[in-house]
Motif scaffolding. Structure first.
Motif, short mmCIF file in Angstrom:
data_model
loop_
_atom_site.label_atom_id
_atom_site.label_comp_id
_atom_site.label_asym_id
_atom_site.label_seq_id
_atom_site.Cartn_x
_atom_site.Cartn_y
_atom_site.Cartn_z
N GLU A 13 0.83 -1.20 0.00
CA GLU A 13 0.00 0.00 0.00
C GLU A 13 0.87 1.25 0.00
O GLU A 13 1.94 1.27 0.62
N HIS A 52 -10.15 5.63 3.04
CA HIS A 52 -11.10 4.61 3.46
C HIS A 52 -10.43 3.78 4.54
O HIS A 52 -9.28 4.06 4.92
N THR A 53 -11.14 2.79 5.06
CA THR A 53 -10.64 2.12 6.28
C THR A 53 -10.31 0.65 6.08
O THR A 53 -10.28 -0.10 7.05
N HIS A 54 -10.05 0.21 4.87
CA HIS A 54 -9.53 -1.15 4.71
C HIS A 54 -8.20 -1.25 5.46
O HIS A 54 -7.41 -0.31 5.48
N ASP A 56 -5.30 -2.40 5.12
CA ASP A 56 -3.99 -2.10 4.54
C ASP A 56 -3.74 -0.61 4.42
O ASP A 56 -2.62 -0.18 4.15
N GLU A 78 -17.44 5.09 7.72
CA GLU A 78 -16.50 3.98 7.94
C GLU A 78 -15.77 4.07 9.28
O GLU A 78 -14.86 3.29 9.55
N TYR A 88 -12.21 -6.67 10.90
CA TYR A 88 -12.32 -6.52 9.45
C TYR A 88 -11.01 -6.84 8.73
O TYR A 88 -10.78 -6.39 7.62
N HIS A 126 -15.31 1.37 -4.24
CA HIS A 126 -14.38 0.40 -3.65
C HIS A 126 -14.79 0.10 -2.22
O HIS A 126 -14.73 -1.04 -1.76
N SER A 127 -15.19 1.13 -1.50
CA SER A 127 -15.79 1.00 -0.18
C SER A 127 -16.91 2.03 -0.09
O SER A 127 -16.94 2.99 -0.85
N HIS A 130 -15.69 5.82 0.73
CA HIS A 130 -14.40 6.24 0.18
C HIS A 130 -14.41 7.70 -0.26
O HIS A 130 -15.35 8.17 -0.90
N ASP A 145 -8.03 3.86 -3.34
CA ASP A 145 -8.20 2.64 -4.14
C ASP A 145 -9.31 2.79 -5.17
O ASP A 145 -9.99 1.81 -5.51
N LEU A 157 -15.23 -6.80 -2.27
CA LEU A 157 -15.20 -6.80 -0.81
C LEU A 157 -16.55 -6.29 -0.28
O LEU A 157 -17.31 -5.66 -1.02
#
Length: 206
Positions: A13, A52-54, A56, A78, A88, A126-127, A130, A145, A157
């Motif tokens: 990332e 965003h909060t993924h 990675d 998020e 998550y 993507h989320s 985002h 992303d 996802l």
């Protein structure tokens, strides 16, 4: 202005440090907290911005915020993920330290941080929450992303939506000039014009 990118963590990332006159913002500190903290020792970090909060993209948020004292700006829808990040995370990754952000973003905000004028653009797909960060005076956008060099963000996802992602990319292309540099969350730097002309996902019939 100087934009420094650091590729971190097992998912490669990109964390970005945007600096001007000794003041900086950090965007998406995803992992390798000690390394990232070392890179900002010579600047004053005024904010940590999250697209965003993924996991990675947020794995180093808590230690970075604690070390710098900078507030964390997180997409409003998020925040619950950041507060309970280990719920998550993909199996085999983490654990990461949860964090309760000081500021929330919905898109449409105009921020002035570290001497930079920043437009917050709502770019879901993507989320669900985002956002991307446009710095028009310097002709760049931090796309997280959403858009990559020759590719686009995944939408398989939870909360992903391919049609909404394509709408977000179209909005970026409509809103910003072709020579806008794209600093993405993965892979290399590109421009909106280059992606408009060559990205196979944007050229394919919808």
């Amino acid at each position: 202005m100087q934009a420094r990118g650091f590729t971190v963590g097992p998912l490669a990332e990109n964390c970005w440090v945007i600096e001007e006159h000794g003041r900086a913002i950090v965007v998406d500190p995803g992992d390798e907290a000690d390394r990232l903290i070392e890179t900002v020792e010579d600047v004053t970090v005024e904010a940590i911005l999250l697209t965003h909060t993924h996991f990675d993209h947020v794995g180093a948020v808590a230690p970075m915020a604690r070390h710098t004292g900078a507030p964390v700006y997180c997409p409003a829808t998020e925040t619950f993920v950041l507060r309970d990040i280990n719920a998550y995370v993909f199996p085999g990754y983490g654990p990461y330290e949860p964090y309760d952000p000081e500021r929330t973003l919905d898109g449409g905000e105009h921020l002035t941080l570290a001497g930079l004028d920043i437009d917050v653009l709502f770019t879901p797909g993507h989320s669900p929450g985002h956002v991307s960060f446009s710095i028009p005076h310097h002709g760049l956008v931090l796309s997280g992303d959403v858009l990559f060099q020759g590719s686009i963000g995944r939408t398989d996802l939870p909360g992903g939506d391919h049609e909404r992602l394509m709408e977000s990319i179209a909005d970026l292309l409509d809103a910003l000039p072709d020579d806008t540099r794209v600093l993405p969350g993965h892979m290399g730097v590109t421009t909106l014009g280059r992606e408009r002309a060559t990205n196979p996902f944007l050229l394919a019939p919808r």
